[in-house]
Design an enzyme around this catalytic site. Structure first.
Site, PDB file in Angstrom:
ATOM      1  N   ASN A 174      65.252 -12.275  44.599  1.00 44.47           N
ATOM      2  CA  ASN A 174      64.531 -11.193  44.660  1.00 44.47           C
ATOM      3  C   ASN A 174      65.112 -10.092  45.377  1.00 44.47           C
ATOM      4  OD1 ASN A 174      61.549 -10.117  44.937  1.00 44.47           O
ATOM      5  ND2 ASN A 174      62.217  -9.786  46.976  1.00 44.47           N
ATOM      6  N   TRP A 192      59.056  -7.473  56.858  1.00 42.76           N
ATOM      7  CA  TRP A 192      58.710  -8.080  55.499  1.00 42.76           C
ATOM      8  C   TRP A 192      57.033  -8.184  55.516  1.00 42.76           C
ATOM      9  CZ3 TRP A 192      62.927 -12.496  55.108  1.00 42.76           C
ATOM     10  CH2 TRP A 192      64.153 -11.843  54.785  1.00 42.76           C
ATOM     11  N   ASP A 287      54.667   5.866  59.092  1.00 41.05           N
ATOM     12  CA  ASP A 287      54.941   5.225  57.660  1.00 41.05           C
ATOM     13  C   ASP A 287      54.027   6.427  56.783  1.00 41.05           C
ATOM     14  OD1 ASP A 287      55.369   3.584  55.419  1.00 41.05           O
ATOM     15  OD2 ASP A 287      55.312   2.099  57.109  1.00 41.05           O
TER      16      ASP A 287
END
Length: 486
Positions: A174, A192, A287
């Site tokens: 991945n 994650w 963010d």
């Protein structure tokens, strides 16, 4: 028509192409990677400005490049096309199920096969990304000019690290794009999110009581960099997709200390492992939602080896309330994957993911309405389609509405809706970063049916005719416009 120099050998090759096109500016003045670069980049992005190469950051040992993908033009250049829809059309053609008819049909089928043969990455023995090697005590993340983007951030973050893991049982690779908080000279936090494949790999490794090998590449060529961010189905390898985008097989090299492969032409590679059960506080982080995400425990990567090109360039991204650089990445995903979404849900004519909705809070979708509650059927289908499941608001309009014209969409959504009947409320998964949901990871969602209503939906008043000017009058005024002296 492909961009000049495409496919690009590496990040530096792409930067040269941007500079030739007037899409890159060099900043020779010393600039601080703590906050100052972020403010400069944010102003540049919001002015529609160029990619920026900071040649003399006051921290770290190499130049910093930011805002590579901040406009649709540069995103198209990155992927070697004039328009991002061209890639979507290639994908759409490959999805067509028709059997070949005649010689031309057979040749077309062979052309699709040739596209597929260009996809698998190829292994090389030596690679530019391993020209300089640091091991053990020589590993020092402070060589990298990682950014602190916002005053309340928990420290330095590496925001465009392409993270490689492998499923401990199946060996399936991945490639993902996650923020990485620098904890020390040789440890970083792995943010994650629960919906990501790397999280699943880590969970299996922990169940088996094993270390999880990890490799992080920084400064890959743009096709690889975009592929790491793309919401691919789990059974499609990101490097196959990168090969499809560039038309050339991606060169990969074995890492020196972990059983993983990385792009041979990356600028920097970090190799290491995650201990089962180990967590450290990660965050806060400003963010793309425009808010700080809170401190949470996340796994920790221990870096045993750092390799890089000679004279590397460090690639990163600034996150904030839109508009920001991730607009280009999100718009590319919207256009590239439009045919795949239409393949899964043939009712869809077109769709738009507004940047203000950070690409998962809102989807505007047009349909060719054919039967009662058709819009509600499409809403539910979207909520069941891979990462579209995280969409919080879906607005369905008729096919004659341009989903990219937000004024037209607002006109339909504000005027064509009886909210007692045309609003569908439900609950489901939301993005890990969503701050509005009362429970983390799941919350309420809404679908708005802004289509014309049918008698069979209970609308018995007769939908009114929308006003349009007579075509002959439009043509007359077009011809005489200069006469009016307006």
């Amino acid at each position: 028509m492909a961009a000049r120099g495409f496919p690009y050998t590496d990040l530096k090759d792409f930067l040269a192409a941007l500079e030739r096109a007037g899409e890159l500016r060099r900043v020779s003045a010393p600039v601080d990677p703590t906050l100052e670069i972020s403010e400069i980049v944010t102003r540049t992005v919001r002015a529609g400005g160029p990619a920026l190469l900071f040649e003399r950051p006051t921290r770290g040992e190499m130049p910093v490049v930011v805002n590579l993908f901040g406009t649709e033009k540069r995103m198209a250049m990155a992927l070697g096309v004039e328009n991002l829809d061209e890639i979507g059309e290639r994908i759409g053609n490959m999805l067509k199920p028709e059997l070949p008819v005649g010689l031309s049909g057979m040749m077309d089928g062979l052309g699709k096969v040739r596209q597929l043969t260009s996809m698998p990455p190829k292994k090389v023995r030596t690679a530019p990304c391993q020209q300089v090697v640091y091991r053990g005590d020589d590993v020092d993340l402070n060589r990298l000019p990682g950014l602190q983007v916002w005053p309340g951030d928990g420290g330095i973050f590496h925001n465009f690290g392409l993270t490689h893991t492998k499923h401990p049982e199946t060996g399936k690779r991945n490639l993902g794009l996650y923020r990485l908080q620098q904890h020390s000279r040789n440890t970083i936090g792995m943010h994650w999110q629960i919906h990501k494949n790397s999280t699943a790999h880590h969970a299996v490794a922990e169940r088996l009581g094993q270390r999880l090998p990890v490799a992080i590449a920084i400064g890959a060529d743009p096709a690889v960099a975009y592929s790491a961010s793309a919401p691919l189905p789990a059974d499609i390898d990101e490097y196959l997709f990168a090969g499809f985008l560039s038309g050339e097989r991606v060169e990969m090299v074995d890492c020196l200390t972990v059983p993983l492969q990385v792009p041979a032409h990356a600028q920097i590679v970090l190799e290491g492992y995650i201990e089962p059960g180990e967590r450290l506080p990660e965050g806060p982080f400003g963010d793309h939602t425009g808010f700080y995400t809170p401190v949470e425990p996340f796994p920790v990567m221990h870096i045993e080896c750092m390799t890089m090109q000679r004279d590397p360039v460090y690639h990163t991204i600034v996150t904030s309330q839109p508009p920001q650089e991730d607009h280009g990445l999100g718009k590319a995903t919207e256009r590239i994957f439009a045919p795949l979404l239409r393949f899964l849900i043939p009712d869809i004519v077109d769709y738009d993911l507004p940047a203000a909705g950070v690409f998962h809070n809102c989807a505007i979708v047009s349909i060719r309405k054919r039967y009662p509650k058709h819009a509600q059927k499409v809403m539910n289908a979207i909520w069941g389609a891979h990462m579209m499941s995280l969409t919080k608001l879906i607005v369905i309009v008729d096919e004659d509405c341009d989903v990219h014209d937000y004024n037209e969409v607002a006109f339909r959504a504000f005027g064509n809706v009886d909210y007692a009947r045309d609003l569908l409320l439900t609950e489901g998964p939301v993005d890990h970063l969503d701050h509005a949901s009362y429970q983390q990871f799941w919350g309420g969602k809404a679908g708005v049916d802004a289509t014309r209503k049918l008698p069979t939906e209970g609308y018995t008043r007769g939908w009114p005719e929308e006003m349009t000017m007579a075509p002959e009058v439009v043509s007359l005024v077009d011809k005489r416009w200069k006469e009016y002296g307006i």
